[in-house]
Design an enzyme around this catalytic site. Structure first.
Site, PDB file in Angstrom:
ATOM      1  CG  ASP A  21      -1.691  -1.293   1.380  1.00 37.63           C
ATOM      2  OD1 ASP A  21      -2.360  -1.703   0.422  1.00 37.63           O
ATOM      3  OD2 ASP A  21      -1.617  -1.909   2.458  1.00 37.63           O
ATOM      4  CD  GLU A  44      -8.767  -2.705  -1.050  1.00 34.95           C
ATOM      5  OE1 GLU A  44      -9.119  -2.858   0.123  1.00 34.95           O
ATOM      6  OE2 GLU A  44      -8.068  -3.543  -1.655  1.00 34.95           O
TER       7      GLU A  44
END
Length: 496
Positions: A14, A178
């Site tokens: 991420d 997301e």
């Protein structure tokens, strides 16, 4: 500067990246590992160095024990008003903020911004004298996902103003959306986010002239015929002040290697950003395997997995799966790991595992440890750790030291001993490992130690939201004066 993907063959999940002047900074997920939220620096988006962590420890007492997969998820990093702001979600506790004027120095203590379970992937944007934060939802905590929401906060990210508002429902066009990141260019607000899934998803761009929408949707990066699955969560980066030169960094799930980082070109076509290789027709791009990045200068920076243990503090490469305690270690002619008492039989529950990420496809390791095992049950060892794991160790039993090989798995009750040796009378032990890439979920390790008497072949496996890790440890059944002094941890890249 020419480069090959992945630019970081290591588990920096991420990633979020920003440019401040001539410098690029990155943060990434760390989950339950401490210190938390790594900070990396680059001058060119290709060569990266690990420089700091945002969190010296995780600020909840439950992290004094191992909590696999919990902790600091998908942070974002932004620079505003002379300060770096890092927004960090904890899926069970809420969204928190840390700040600093110097990313190499100390970050502020975490302060809560939005409390409650089920929030993830927050990212702020400052616009028209206000600050807004976009975020996503964790289905396992809140009961739904595939939606994005926005709330307003003050400019210093200290207080939420009113309730959040759902601004995008992706169940039809972008299921499982997301990891949103906010940007502004020209008249539009943009949100870049992955959809689909980590292993087989794609990148979408949303745009609107209003912060609260409605947002148009466009797919801007797909796997296509490339071997880069996902491609998943990342960051759009401006390379200069004119707003025309951009790049995109994202992760790819590579199984036991973790979530490795790629760099893609980015080009604006009709006010949409298209990522990777494309034909200029406005359709989604596909990941490049190599490229040429115009940003910055060549520096030779890198993440160094080796450690000679010749200082008085731990290298930044080492993390533990729970908050650290002073009695675990010290520096005396090397890294001394004390055989602190820990009674649970499975290594997966051991908080004093000192672990680092895999950084090469093929490599070998030589790790030397001087032994001072005193009480029965005192033990030092080396592990390849994931959902299943293997380790080699020297353990004291019946007043003698023995070499052993064991395997276990997260959630297992007790590790299995695969091999025992005759008593081991040497003062030191060299743990040796050779690792060979077969494919992302088949990373083959071969242990050897105690000369050539013991060997064991083991297939590494990913951890909980992470890649496999390499670790050293000491523990004891009684707790006392036993310890192992680690003299070096040398990692060498191999080229098949």
């Amino acid at each position: 500067m020419k480069y090959d993907n992945p630019i970081i063959l290591s588990d920096y999940s991420d990633p979020d990246v920003i440019r401040v002047g001539d410098d690029f900074f990155m943060v990434a997920s760390s989950f339950n590992h401490v210190p938390g939220v790594p900070v990396l620096h680059s001058k060119n988006l290709v060569e990266w160095e690990l420089i700091n962590y945002v969190l010296p420890e995780l600020p909840f007492s439950k992290f004094d024990e191992v909590q696999h997969g919990h902790g600091a998820w998908a942070p974002s990093l932004r620079y505003h008003g002379g300060k770096f702001y890092c927004l960090i979600p904890f899926p069970d506790e809420g969204i928190f903020v840390a700040e600093t004027a110097d990313p190499y120095g100390k970050w502020s203590c975490l302060r809560p911004l939005l409390s409650g379970a089920g929030y993830e992937d927050p990212c702020p944007i400052w616009a028209d004298g206000k600050c807004y934060v976009v975020f996503a939802f964790v289905k396992s905590r809140i009961g739904f996902n595939s939606r994005l929401a926005v709330f307003e906060t003050d400019e210093e990210l200290k207080e939420v103003k009113g309730d959040y508002k759902i601004i995008y429902d992706g169940r039809d066009l972008a299921p499982k959306i997301e990891g949103p990141k906010f940007y502004r260019r020209g008249k539009y607000f943009y949100i870049l986010a992955p959809a689909g899934s980590v292993k087989s998803g794609w990148q979408v761009a949303l745009r609107s002239e209003n912060i609260y929408g409605p947002y148009e949707t466009k797919i801007v990066l797909i796997q296509g015929d490339s071997p880069v699955n996902g491609p998943h969560q990342g960051a759009l980066i401006d390379l200069d002040d004119n707003g025309e030169d951009w790049a995109f960094m994202h992760f790819q799930d590579m199984g036991a290697y973790g979530r490795v980082v790629h760099l893609q070109p980015a080009e604006w076509v009709d006010d949409w950003v298209i990522l990777g290789k494309h034909d200029g027709d406005g359709l989604a791009g596909t990941p490049v395997l190599s490229g040429d990045c115009s940003a910055g200068i060549v520096t030779g920076a890198r993440i160094n997995p080796c450690d000679e243990f010749d200082g008085d503090k731990l290298s930044l490469i080492w993390q533990t799966p729970a908050n650290r305690k002073e009695e675990w270690y010290s520096f005396r002619h090397g890294l001394r790991l004390n055989c602190c008492r820990y009674e649970k039989p499975a290594l997966s529950d051991l908080p004093q595992l000192f672990m680092q990420k895999i950084i090469y496809k093929n490599f070998d390791i030589n790790c030397k440890c001087r032994l001072n095992l005193v009480n029965d049950g005192d033990e030092v060892g080396f592990t390849v750790f994931g959902k299943s794991y293997a380790y080699v160790c020297v353990v004291r039993r019946d007043g003698q030291n023995f070499l052993e090989i064991r395997e276990g798995k997260i959630g297992g009750e007790e590790d299995e001993t695969l091999a025992k040796s005759q008593p081991y009378d040497e003062a030191s032990v060299n743990f040796k490992v050779t690792a060979k890439f077969e494919h992302p979920d088949r990373l083959v390790y071969k242990f050897s130690f105690g000369g050539s008497a013991f060997t064991h072949k083991f297939y590494a496996e990913r951890g909980v939201w992470t890649g496999a890790k390499l670790g050293i440890f000491a523990r004891g059944a009684a707790g006392g004066k036993g310890y192992g002094t680690f003299k070096h941890f040398r990692v060498r890249e191999l080229h098949p």
